[in-house]
Design an enzyme around this catalytic site. Structure first.
Site, PDB file in Angstrom:
ATOM      1  N   SER A  32       1.060  -1.164   0.006  1.00  0.00           N
ATOM      2  CA  SER A  32       0.008   0.072   0.045  1.00  0.00           C
ATOM      3  C   SER A  32       0.899   1.140   0.070  1.00  0.00           C
ATOM      4  O   SER A  32       0.685   2.048  -0.684  1.00  0.00           O
ATOM      5  CB  SER A  32      -0.775   0.068   1.132  1.00  0.00           C
ATOM      6  OG  SER A  32      -1.794  -1.401   1.229  1.00  0.00           O
ATOM      7  N   ASP A 159      -8.985   3.296  -2.550  1.00  0.00           N
ATOM      8  CA  ASP A 159     -10.496   3.064  -3.205  1.00  0.00           C
ATOM      9  C   ASP A 159     -11.134   1.928  -2.277  1.00  0.00           C
ATOM     10  O   ASP A 159     -12.490   2.365  -2.323  1.00  0.00           O
ATOM     11  CB  ASP A 159     -10.158   2.465  -4.445  1.00  0.00           C
ATOM     12  CG  ASP A 159      -9.004   1.482  -4.717  1.00  0.00           C
ATOM     13  OD1 ASP A 159      -8.457   0.870  -3.505  1.00  0.00           O
ATOM     14  OD2 ASP A 159      -8.824   0.923  -5.748  1.00  0.00           O
ATOM     15  N   HIS A 266      -1.497  -7.604   0.610  1.00  0.00           N
ATOM     16  CA  HIS A 266      -1.889  -6.652   1.718  1.00  0.00           C
ATOM     17  C   HIS A 266      -1.457  -7.016   3.160  1.00  0.00           C
ATOM     18  O   HIS A 266      -1.824  -8.160   3.774  1.00  0.00           O
ATOM     19  CB  HIS A 266      -3.416  -6.483   1.602  1.00  0.00           C
ATOM     20  CG  HIS A 266      -3.835  -5.403   2.446  1.00  0.00           C
ATOM     21  ND1 HIS A 266      -4.282  -3.841   1.990  1.00  0.00           N
ATOM     22  CD2 HIS A 266      -4.165  -5.283   3.642  1.00  0.00           C
ATOM     23  CE1 HIS A 266      -4.391  -3.142   2.895  1.00  0.00           C
ATOM     24  NE2 HIS A 266      -4.687  -3.710   3.927  1.00  0.00           N
ATOM     25  N   GLU A 394     -23.649  12.096  11.631  1.00  0.00           N
ATOM     26  CA  GLU A 394     -22.957  12.141  12.996  1.00  0.00           C
ATOM     27  C   GLU A 394     -21.492  11.602  12.962  1.00  0.00           C
ATOM     28  O   GLU A 394     -20.877  12.021  13.545  1.00  0.00           O
ATOM     29  CB  GLU A 394     -23.886  11.290  14.175  1.00  0.00           C
ATOM     30  CG  GLU A 394     -25.329  11.829  14.421  1.00  0.00           C
ATOM     31  CD  GLU A 394     -26.356  11.427  13.242  1.00  0.00           C
ATOM     32  OE1 GLU A 394     -27.534  11.855  13.421  1.00  0.00           O
ATOM     33  OE2 GLU A 394     -25.772  10.749  12.541  1.00  0.00           O
ATOM     34  N   PHE A 419     -28.042   9.080  19.147  1.00  0.00           N
ATOM     35  CA  PHE A 419     -27.431   9.312  17.670  1.00  0.00           C
ATOM     36  C   PHE A 419     -25.935   9.282  17.939  1.00  0.00           C
ATOM     37  O   PHE A 419     -25.093   9.155  16.837  1.00  0.00           O
ATOM     38  CB  PHE A 419     -27.971  10.314  17.085  1.00  0.00           C
ATOM     39  CG  PHE A 419     -29.407  10.237  16.700  1.00  0.00           C
ATOM     40  CD1 PHE A 419     -30.157   8.858  16.939  1.00  0.00           C
ATOM     41  CD2 PHE A 419     -30.269  11.318  16.625  1.00  0.00           C
ATOM     42  CE1 PHE A 419     -31.410   8.939  16.471  1.00  0.00           C
ATOM     43  CE2 PHE A 419     -31.643  11.297  16.403  1.00  0.00           C
ATOM     44  CZ  PHE A 419     -32.080  10.220  16.313  1.00  0.00           C
TER      45      PHE A 419
END
Length: 647
Positions: A32, A159, A266, A394, A419
């Protein structure tokens, strides 16, 4: 040496160090990191206006690495440039190659993902829990816009990470607030962790989505220095308009080393026996690009200086707000207070927030489209330049607050306590960061009543209490928690929160409550108030349930049982004196809460167990799922939490 050749040369150098440091660590994400080699080189060595010797400068451009696992490429650049590291300016020193080679070691600040709290001020936020970085970048950009500071904020996004909904909450927010100084850069290498990315995260789909959201989009080869530079330079044109720029960079995971490309790489470092092979492949790539025997690239790359210098906020500067009655008068509530009539703590919060905003321009209010219920609307109406509407998003709102805090603001984030739960991951990342954010959950507990359990915040106490017993990297309590029982205590606690450095959580209530305290009463972290004394036992409660306990104590006193009532408005609670009081008064503590277990019940149980005090504990809390009731008392009776059900 041409600009492109210099970038290629430097990208190879950084790529090799990224591979070496992850091999030394025995873990990490070199493939990466390699996909970002050119983007990071152009940004950190050419595009960004900053000074490696002063990463604290709040006027410099910033880079937020949302895909935090790719951090070795950033560390490689920091070591090469000698970027200052250290928890303070006094102890700071330039980062070295040796530091990079201590990646992930227990005694090293060079953590596995960006972690500014350990002493890496180049980073503004801890990242790595994916999807959050762009919101942080938006907060930094919003602060710069508020302050009229010419700084640009760049954010690197994977991505696969772009599947996260918070990325698109942030994209909405950036367009809503015309944050043209914030540039999302999508690293499209087509490989996620366990599979290829979905077609929904292809570079074409991301391009089309970004355009639909209102961005000017440029698709580039993320390994072509000239294309990267041209795209970034469009920012100077974009900043004269209202549509922000987004860059979609097509890259190769494991660029420069065929052995590091393809599926299955990865999060896998190069093994020691294969290290020479990978480094040789990177050298071969350099030869193919014609930069293998070139002079050091740094001499051909120039970092632009910041336009200005802005120092860090002085946390020792105390904020003092207007007296209680004056603060309430500003929002038309003073008559209620003077007549000793009930006032909801959510309204006291709104009055205190406005008073804070008037006392200090660093105070910023954020709300998730419930400002007319949390009463953050009073700040929005009177000081709109110190308010950001975040809509029903939120998670983005909390991470935006982290960016604001990194820029020296004191953000107060409000929504319903129910929330707030949507942002627990974001709050934990803020705590790891050491961000100076204040979270306010309104309509806490079961007393919203008629709205039913979908609007009731009940597990939040246990979540936040767990952090009140954790020490952060600065040696402070990770979270200070408050649940006031009347308007006076709420008003004063909001002022207190603004003067505490770090994360605070405040619960407020929908229901109007009787005033319990005089306007000049003072409150402190870990404090409590004794509202009534008796020898039969000790009620310990907070918020609405303080009033239920007072009612219960009055009823019980008529039967000859006098109970002490304590308003335990803050966690971590100073428990020693409460235990001593209980031993003098019947030897029992009764905690009463309208939330799920994990609050005062656990706080006192732990204290009793640790101290060995001869005190019995009886706990009342929500033990079954609540439902709607037309009045708070109906719901409390349904849950056996009303005064008549105590003790």
């Amino acid at each position: 040496m041409s600009f492109a050749a210099a970038v290629h040369r430097k990208a190879i150098e950084l790529a090799k160090l990224s591979v070496e440091m992850t091999t030394a660590a025995g873990s990490g994400h070199p493939s990466s990191a390699l996909s970002l080699a050119h983007l990071v080189t152009v940004l950190m060595y050419h595009q960004m206006r900053w000074d490696p010797r002063d990463p604290w400068n709040r006027a410099s451009d910033r880079l937020v690495l949302s895909e935090g696992h790719a951090v070795p490429i950033i560390y490689a650049a920091m070591a090469d440039l000698g970027v200052m590291i250290g928890k303070s300016r006094d102890e700071a020193r330039p980062m070295t190659r040796d530091d990079a080679m201590k990646l992930r070691a227990i005694d090293s600040p060079i953590d596995g993902h960006p972690n500014p709290g350990l002493g890496v001020p180049f980073f503004d936020a801890a990242t790595g829990s994916l999807g959050q970085g762009l919101s942080v970048a938006a907060g930094l950009a919003a602060a710069a816009k508020m302050d009229g500071v010419d700084r640009d904020i760049y954010c690197l996004i994977g991505d696969g990470e772009a599947r996260e909904g918070q990325i698109w909450e942030a994209m909405d927010f950036i367009v809503d607030h015309a944050l043209v100084n914030c540039v999302p850069i999508f690293n499209c290498n087509e490989l996620a962790q366990s599979d290829w990315v979905s077609p929904q995260q292809s570079f074409q789909s991301i391009r089309d989505k970004a355009q639909a959201y209102g961005f000017i989009v440029r698709v580039i080869d993320g390994h072509d220095p000239d294309q990267i530079s041209r795209a970034l330079n469009e920012l100077h044109v974009v900043k004269n308009g209202h549509r922000p720029l987004a860059i979609v960079a097509r890259t190769i995971k494991g660029w420069g080393s065929p052995a590091e490309q393809g599926m299955g790489k990865h999060g896998t470092p190069v093994s020691a026996d294969k290290l020479k092979t990978v480094l040789a492949e990177l050298d071969q790539t350099a030869r193919e690009l014609g930069v293998a025997d070139s002079t050091p690239a740094t001499s051909h790359l120039s970092i632009p200086a910041p336009r200005a210098t802005a120092s860090a906020m002085n946390h020792d500067t105390r904020i003092t707000i207007a007296p209680f009655l004056e603060g309430l008068a500003a929002v038309g509530l003073d008559k209620l207070a003077r007549e000793n009539k009930p006032i909801a703590t959510r309204k006291a919060y709104g009055a205190a927030l406005l008073a804070l905003g008037r006392a200090d321009s660093r105070v910023i209010g954020l709300d998730g489209d419930v400002k007319n219920s949390t009463y953050a609307e009073w700040l929005a109406q009177h000081l709109p330049e110190q308010y950001l509407e975040c809509r029903i998003a939120e998670q983005n709102m909390i991470s935006v607050a982290v960016g604001l805090a990194a820029a020296g603001k004191i953000p107060f984030v409000s929504t319903f306590a129910k929330f707030v739960m949507r942002g627990y991951d974001q709050i934990e990342m803020a705590i790891i960061t050491g961000a100076n954010i204040k979270v306010v959950g309104s309509h806490a507990g079961v007393t919203p009543a008629a709205d039913g359990p979908s609007q009731m915040g009940l597990p939040d106490v246990a979540f936040f209490r767990s952090f009140t017993r954790v020490q952060n990297y600065a040696g402070q309590t990770a979270v200070r928690y408050f649940f006031p029982s009347d308007a006076v205590s709420c008003y004063r606690i909001v002022e207190l929160m603004a003067n505490l450095n770090g994360c605070c959580y405040l619960r407020t209530l929908r229901a109007d409550l009787k005033l319990l305290y005089s306007p000049d009463e003072r409150f402190e972290v870990g404090g409590y108030k004794v509202l009534r004394e008796g020898g039969a036992g000790v009620f310990v409660a907070s918020g609405y349930m303080v009033h239920e306990c007072l009612d219960a104590a009055r009823e019980l006193s008529q039967n000859g049982q006098d109970f002490t009532v304590i308003d335990a408005y803050s966690l971590p609670l100073n428990t020693q004196q409460i235990l001593e009081m209980a031993q003098r008064n019947g030897g029992q503590i009764i905690t009463v809460e309208d939330n799920y277990s994990g609050g005062l019940d656990v706080e006192l149980a732990s204290a009793i167990a640790t101290s060995g005090a001869d005190v019995r504990l009886r706990s009342h809390y929500v033990t079954r799922l609540p439902k709607s009731g037309r009045q708070p008392q109906h719901v409390l009776a349904y849950l056996n939490l009303d005064a008549g059900s105590l003790p």
